[in-house]
Design a protein around this motif. Sequence first.
Motif, PDB file in Angstrom:
ATOM      1  N   ARG A   1     -20.483  33.999  96.862  1.00 11.50           N
ATOM      2  CA  ARG A   1     -20.445  32.699  96.177  1.00 11.50           C
ATOM      3  C   ARG A   1     -21.558  31.764  96.660  1.00 11.50           C
ATOM      4  O   ARG A   1     -22.063  31.893  97.780  1.00 11.50           O
TER       5      ARG A   1
ATOM      6  N   LYS B   1     -24.584  31.342  95.857  1.00 12.57           N
ATOM      7  CA  LYS B   1     -25.927  31.869  96.060  1.00 12.57           C
ATOM      8  C   LYS B   1     -26.735  31.835  94.771  1.00 12.57           C
ATOM      9  O   LYS B   1     -27.721  32.552  94.625  1.00 12.57           O
TER      10      LYS B   1
ATOM     11  N   LEU C   1     -26.037  32.998  91.918  1.00 14.63           N
ATOM     12  CA  LEU C   1     -25.967  34.233  91.132  1.00 14.63           C
ATOM     13  C   LEU C   1     -25.404  33.965  89.727  1.00 14.63           C
ATOM     14  O   LEU C   1     -25.787  34.626  88.757  1.00 14.63           O
TER      15      LEU C   1
ATOM     16  N   GLN D   1     -25.648  31.372  69.414  1.00 17.49           N
ATOM     17  CA  GLN D   1     -24.646  30.373  69.796  1.00 17.49           C
ATOM     18  C   GLN D   1     -23.483  31.060  70.508  1.00 17.49           C
ATOM     19  O   GLN D   1     -23.195  32.227  70.229  1.00 17.49           O
TER      20      GLN D   1
ATOM     21  N   THR E   1     -15.012  28.595  77.643  1.00 15.75           N
ATOM     22  CA  THR E   1     -14.116  27.577  78.180  1.00 15.75           C
ATOM     23  C   THR E   1     -14.160  27.664  79.696  1.00 15.75           C
ATOM     24  O   THR E   1     -14.402  28.729  80.264  1.00 15.75           O
TER      25      THR E   1
ATOM     26  N   PHE F   1     -22.635  26.761  73.377  1.00 19.98           N
ATOM     27  CA  PHE F   1     -23.986  26.992  73.870  1.00 19.98           C
ATOM     28  C   PHE F   1     -24.951  26.911  72.700  1.00 19.98           C
ATOM     29  O   PHE F   1     -24.727  27.537  71.656  1.00 19.98           O
TER      30      PHE F   1
END
Length: 411
Positions: free
Chosen positions: A152, A154, A156, A175, A179, A394
């Motif tokens: 975690r 880092k 990534l 797109q 959530t 997105f």
Amino acid sequence: SYKFWQTQPVPKFGEAEAGGKGSSKKPALPEGPIQNLALEEVPSEPAPLVEGFEWVTVDLTDDVQLQEVFDLLSGHFVEDGEAMFRFRYSKSILKWAMMSPGWKKEWHVGVRATQSRKLVAFISAIPLQLRIRDKVLNASEVNFLVIHKKLRSKRLAPILIKEITRLCNREGVWQALYTAGVVLPKPVSTSRYYHRSIDWQKLYEVGFSPLPPNSKPQFQVRKYALPDRTKTKGLREMVAGDLDAVQDLLSRYLQRYDMAMEFTREEVDHWLLDKRMPGDEQVVYTYVVEDDKTKKITDMFSFYCLDSSVINHPRHNVIRAAYLFYYATETGLTTPFDKPALKTRLDELMSDALILAKRHRFDVFNALSIMDNALFLEQQKYGPGDGQLHYYLFNYRAAHIAGGVDRNNQL
Ligand code: YNC
Ligand code: MG
């Protein structure tokens, strides 16, 4: 500061609302894609990983690899704020969630340690048609992003997100819907989890349900007691023969929302009909109401099974949770927006859903403050949880979508 997210095609906090519906004084930005790339601009190879790790495609049809994803998620996926519970997606639910119609094996992306071959990170996407108001997006839904606890912080996660983006883009998908419980730039909608105790005593023992001041355990148990039999006339399990009727009813009903999936018949079949192999656990439970005179399907509702591990408890290992999934009704409604009639009917259906969940030995029934859930949550004795769930798009700017609870306040 969102060092990664500020580089991505997502709306920023503080910028003008799309569609001009917000309270912002800034000039409205149009609803639509934020960035338009050409296929040639999409890299044909993944970005390199740090020394010692490599990209892999995970084959979920191979039980050994499915088990690896299960192990990674059940040890490292989403926990509550106090680390008492962790989602425990079964292998059956993982297949159901990631192998929906049109699924692509390239969209099941893993990271392995080169030496040990251990699977240490994962991210996935499935294709879907997502309607935002009057536009239908050919999109993906990204889920099951997980990184082993020892890796975690880092940076990534951004690399995994960029890789799934590249793989979606390569298929002409620009797109995505996702959530998360965390706040990122910038939610298109925000909802809250609600919980309805079924086995209050167990939920109390594992520390999920508190004992309210001035109450006693036996009062709580009595408060949440449920009858053994359902009340709705014509209620039965959905069967394959109901597919067309359910698709019709559900797609009409989903028109009421600003954001919803557009389901093909194959998708209704996949998401709603229980297709367990012998020995597998049941994932989805769907019920319909058939009118005994006309034989028409007038209502439907469904829930799915998603356990949570109870971390460090001497006696209880899992909470069996039912999650409210899709529902649709036209019973008693003079217009689609006849809220008093809708409330009456949803109370009947959702009370039967609780009875059925109890019959299937669930400990708790969970629902989000989305759809028209605000109409029945209180009446059916749901209480608000600690968790929020934010919805994100997105590469698509859209005016904020109010959740069901907000809309109910306008009744
Ligand atoms: C998250 N949940 O803000 P900034 S939900 C997105 N979704 O970036 P690092 C997240 N981004 O702030 P760690 C995120 N959580 O600097 C964190 N981030 O811009 C952002 N938890 O990376 C964060 N699963 O690697 C920051 O953090 C950057 O090692 C930091 O890894 C994060 O599946 C994580 O909650 C979540 O396994 C993997 O904590 C890890 O902490 C973990 O240093 C437990 O990352 C499990 C968990 C997330 C569940 C989910 C949906 C994911 C959506 C991802 C976004 C998809 C975008 C669309 C792509 C397709 C586009 C097309 C077409
Ligand atoms: Mg990291």
